[in-house]
Design a protein around this motif. Structure first.
Motif, PDB file in Angstrom:
ATOM      1  N   SER A   5       0.837  -1.198   0.000  1.00  0.00           N
ATOM      2  CA  SER A   5       0.000   0.000   0.000  1.00  0.00           C
ATOM      3  C   SER A   5       0.868   1.242   0.000  1.00  0.00           C
ATOM      4  O   SER A   5       1.957   1.250   0.590  1.00  0.00           O
ATOM      5  CB  SER A   5      -0.907   0.022   1.234  1.00  0.00           C
ATOM      6  OG  SER A   5      -1.759  -1.103   1.264  1.00  0.00           O
TER       7      SER A   5
ATOM      8  N   VAL B 208       0.128   5.291   0.805  1.00  0.00           N
ATOM      9  CA  VAL B 208      -0.784   6.375   1.153  1.00  0.00           C
ATOM     10  C   VAL B 208      -0.188   7.690   0.664  1.00  0.00           C
ATOM     11  O   VAL B 208       0.963   8.020   0.975  1.00  0.00           O
ATOM     12  CB  VAL B 208      -1.029   6.432   2.671  1.00  0.00           C
ATOM     13  CG1 VAL B 208      -1.909   7.623   3.021  1.00  0.00           C
ATOM     14  CG2 VAL B 208      -1.675   5.130   3.143  1.00  0.00           C
TER      15      VAL B 208
ATOM     16  N   SER C 250      -0.436  11.660   0.846  1.00  0.00           N
ATOM     17  CA  SER C 250      -0.985  12.630   1.802  1.00  0.00           C
ATOM     18  C   SER C 250      -1.977  13.572   1.149  1.00  0.00           C
ATOM     19  O   SER C 250      -3.019  13.904   1.726  1.00  0.00           O
ATOM     20  CB  SER C 250       0.152  13.429   2.441  1.00  0.00           C
ATOM     21  OG  SER C 250       0.864  14.164   1.444  1.00  0.00           O
ATOM     22  N   THR C 251      -1.684  13.991  -0.080  1.00  0.00           N
ATOM     23  CA  THR C 251      -2.572  14.874  -0.816  1.00  0.00           C
ATOM     24  C   THR C 251      -2.192  14.835  -2.293  1.00  0.00           C
ATOM     25  O   THR C 251      -1.032  14.583  -2.629  1.00  0.00           O
ATOM     26  CB  THR C 251      -2.490  16.319  -0.288  1.00  0.00           C
ATOM     27  OG1 THR C 251      -3.446  17.140  -0.989  1.00  0.00           O
ATOM     28  CG2 THR C 251      -1.103  16.914  -0.518  1.00  0.00           C
TER      29      THR C 251
ATOM     30  N   GLU D 162      -6.196   1.764  -7.122  1.00  0.00           N
ATOM     31  CA  GLU D 162      -6.240   2.845  -6.138  1.00  0.00           C
ATOM     32  C   GLU D 162      -7.622   2.957  -5.532  1.00  0.00           C
ATOM     33  O   GLU D 162      -8.629   2.612  -6.153  1.00  0.00           O
ATOM     34  CB  GLU D 162      -5.822   4.183  -6.749  1.00  0.00           C
ATOM     35  CG  GLU D 162      -6.763   4.738  -7.792  1.00  0.00           C
ATOM     36  CD  GLU D 162      -6.347   6.135  -8.262  1.00  0.00           C
ATOM     37  OE1 GLU D 162      -5.531   6.789  -7.579  1.00  0.00           O
ATOM     38  OE2 GLU D 162      -6.851   6.565  -9.314  1.00  0.00           O
ATOM     39  N   ASP D 163      -7.638   3.416  -4.299  1.00  0.00           N
ATOM     40  CA  ASP D 163      -8.869   3.761  -3.592  1.00  0.00           C
ATOM     41  C   ASP D 163      -8.806   5.263  -3.379  1.00  0.00           C
ATOM     42  O   ASP D 163      -8.102   5.743  -2.482  1.00  0.00           O
ATOM     43  CB  ASP D 163      -8.962   3.000  -2.270  1.00  0.00           C
ATOM     44  CG  ASP D 163     -10.269   3.232  -1.548  1.00  0.00           C
ATOM     45  OD1 ASP D 163     -10.897   4.301  -1.762  1.00  0.00           O
ATOM     46  OD2 ASP D 163     -10.666   2.357  -0.753  1.00  0.00           O
ATOM     47  N   THR D 164      -9.519   6.010  -4.213  1.00  0.00           N
ATOM     48  CA  THR D 164      -9.410   7.468  -4.150  1.00  0.00           C
ATOM     49  C   THR D 164      -9.982   8.027  -2.850  1.00  0.00           C
ATOM     50  O   THR D 164      -9.547   9.070  -2.387  1.00  0.00           O
ATOM     51  CB  THR D 164     -10.118   8.112  -5.353  1.00  0.00           C
ATOM     52  OG1 THR D 164     -11.470   7.647  -5.397  1.00  0.00           O
ATOM     53  CG2 THR D 164      -9.420   7.752  -6.658  1.00  0.00           C
ATOM     54  N   ALA D 165     -10.922   7.321  -2.240  1.00  0.00           N
ATOM     55  CA  ALA D 165     -11.484   7.792  -0.974  1.00  0.00           C
ATOM     56  C   ALA D 165     -10.458   7.713   0.151  1.00  0.00           C
ATOM     57  O   ALA D 165     -10.523   8.472   1.125  1.00  0.00           O
ATOM     58  CB  ALA D 165     -12.713   6.979  -0.620  1.00  0.00           C
ATOM     59  N   LYS D 166      -9.514   6.773   0.024  1.00  0.00           N
ATOM     60  CA  LYS D 166      -8.486   6.594   1.051  1.00  0.00           C
ATOM     61  C   LYS D 166      -7.141   7.168   0.638  1.00  0.00           C
ATOM     62  O   LYS D 166      -6.156   7.010   1.364  1.00  0.00           O
ATOM     63  CB  LYS D 166      -8.331   5.101   1.361  1.00  0.00           C
ATOM     64  CG  LYS D 166      -9.566   4.458   1.974  1.00  0.00           C
ATOM     65  CD  LYS D 166      -9.316   2.996   2.287  1.00  0.00           C
ATOM     66  CE  LYS D 166     -10.540   2.346   2.938  1.00  0.00           C
ATOM     67  NZ  LYS D 166     -10.309   0.910   3.253  1.00  0.00           N
ATOM     68  N   ASN D 167      -7.078   7.789  -0.547  1.00  0.00           N
ATOM     69  CA  ASN D 167      -5.798   8.307  -1.056  1.00  0.00           C
ATOM     70  C   ASN D 167      -4.712   7.234  -1.008  1.00  0.00           C
ATOM     71  O   ASN D 167      -3.563   7.498  -0.634  1.00  0.00           O
ATOM     72  CB  ASN D 167      -5.338   9.525  -0.253  1.00  0.00           C
ATOM     73  CG  ASN D 167      -5.948  10.822  -0.746  1.00  0.00           C
ATOM     74  OD1 ASN D 167      -6.914  10.806  -1.506  1.00  0.00           O
ATOM     75  ND2 ASN D 167      -5.410  11.940  -0.307  1.00  0.00           N
ATOM     76  N   THR D 168      -5.079   6.035  -1.405  1.00  0.00           N
ATOM     77  CA  THR D 168      -4.159   4.906  -1.315  1.00  0.00           C
ATOM     78  C   THR D 168      -4.036   4.212  -2.661  1.00  0.00           C
ATOM     79  O   THR D 168      -5.046   3.966  -3.333  1.00  0.00           O
ATOM     80  CB  THR D 168      -4.628   3.900  -0.253  1.00  0.00           C
ATOM     81  OG1 THR D 168      -4.708   4.570   1.014  1.00  0.00           O
ATOM     82  CG2 THR D 168      -3.652   2.742  -0.130  1.00  0.00           C
TER      83      THR D 168
ATOM     84  N   TYR E  82      -2.430   0.732  -4.441  1.00  0.00           N
ATOM     85  CA  TYR E  82      -2.045  -0.629  -4.077  1.00  0.00           C
ATOM     86  C   TYR E  82      -1.220  -1.280  -5.182  1.00  0.00           C
ATOM     87  O   TYR E  82      -1.405  -0.997  -6.371  1.00  0.00           O
ATOM     88  CB  TYR E  82      -3.291  -1.481  -3.824  1.00  0.00           C
ATOM     89  CG  TYR E  82      -4.187  -0.933  -2.741  1.00  0.00           C
ATOM     90  CD1 TYR E  82      -5.321  -0.189  -3.063  1.00  0.00           C
ATOM     91  CD2 TYR E  82      -3.903  -1.155  -1.394  1.00  0.00           C
ATOM     92  CE1 TYR E  82      -6.143   0.321  -2.082  1.00  0.00           C
ATOM     93  CE2 TYR E  82      -4.733  -0.657  -0.403  1.00  0.00           C
ATOM     94  CZ  TYR E  82      -5.848   0.095  -0.759  1.00  0.00           C
ATOM     95  OH  TYR E  82      -6.655   0.602   0.231  1.00  0.00           O
TER      96      TYR E  82
END
Length: 125
Positions: free
Chosen positions: A21, A23, A25-26, A72-78, A80
Motif C-alpha cells: 500500500s 498512502v 498525503s494529498t 487505487e482507492d481514491t477515498a483513502k488516497n491509497t 495498491y
C-alpha cells in the motif's frame, strides 16, 4: 506538501502473493501519476508500474506484466500493488513515487523526484 508512505512488505515463499500500500498525503492536481519502483541489493532501482490517478489507466514493466496489478482507492488516497506468483527475483525494497502530471508517466528513468521511505518484500523458500 505531498508525502508518500508505503506499507505491507513481508517475507513470502515463491508462488505466493503480497499486497503493498502507498498512502498519498494529498494530490496537488487531478492529473498526476503514482508509480511503483523496486530496488534489489546491488542493482539499480527499476520501475514496476504506474497508475494514472483518477483515470483507471495503468502501465506495467515487462517482468511483472500479468502478475502485478496496480489499483487505487481514491477515498483513502491509497494506491495498491498486488503481487501474485512471486519469484525470488521480485525481492527488494519497494517504493512508490509521485509525478505531478500525466506526461511521460511510463518513463521511469526521469521525472520522479518524490519517493516514500520504502517497504521490503522478500521472496524465498
Amino acid at each position: 506538501q505531498v508525502k508518500l508512505m508505503e506499507s505491507g512488505g513481508d517475507s513470502v515463499q515463491p508462488g505466493g502473493s503480497l499486497t503493498l500500500s502507498c498512502v498519498v498525503s494529498t494530490y496537488a492536481d487531478r492529473r498526476v501519476c503514482v508509480a511503483w519502483f523496486r530496488q534489489a541489493p546491488g542493482k539499480e532501482r527499476e520501475g514496476v508500474g504506474v497508475i494514472y490517478h483518477g483515470a483507471n489507466s495503468m502501465y506495467y514493466a515487462g517482468p511483472v506484466k500479468g502478475r502485478f496489478t496496480i489499483s487505487e482507492d481514491t477515498a483513502k488516497n491509497t494506491v495498491y500493488l498486488q503481487m501474485n506468483n512471486l519469484k525470488p527475483e521480485d525481492s527488494g525494497m519497494y517504493y512508490c513515487a509521485y509525478r505531478g502530471s500525466w506526461d511521460y508517466c511510463a518513463r521511469f528513468t526521469e521525472g520522479y523526484n518524490l519517493f516514500g521511505q520504502g517497504t521490503q518484500a522478500t521472496v524465498s523458500s
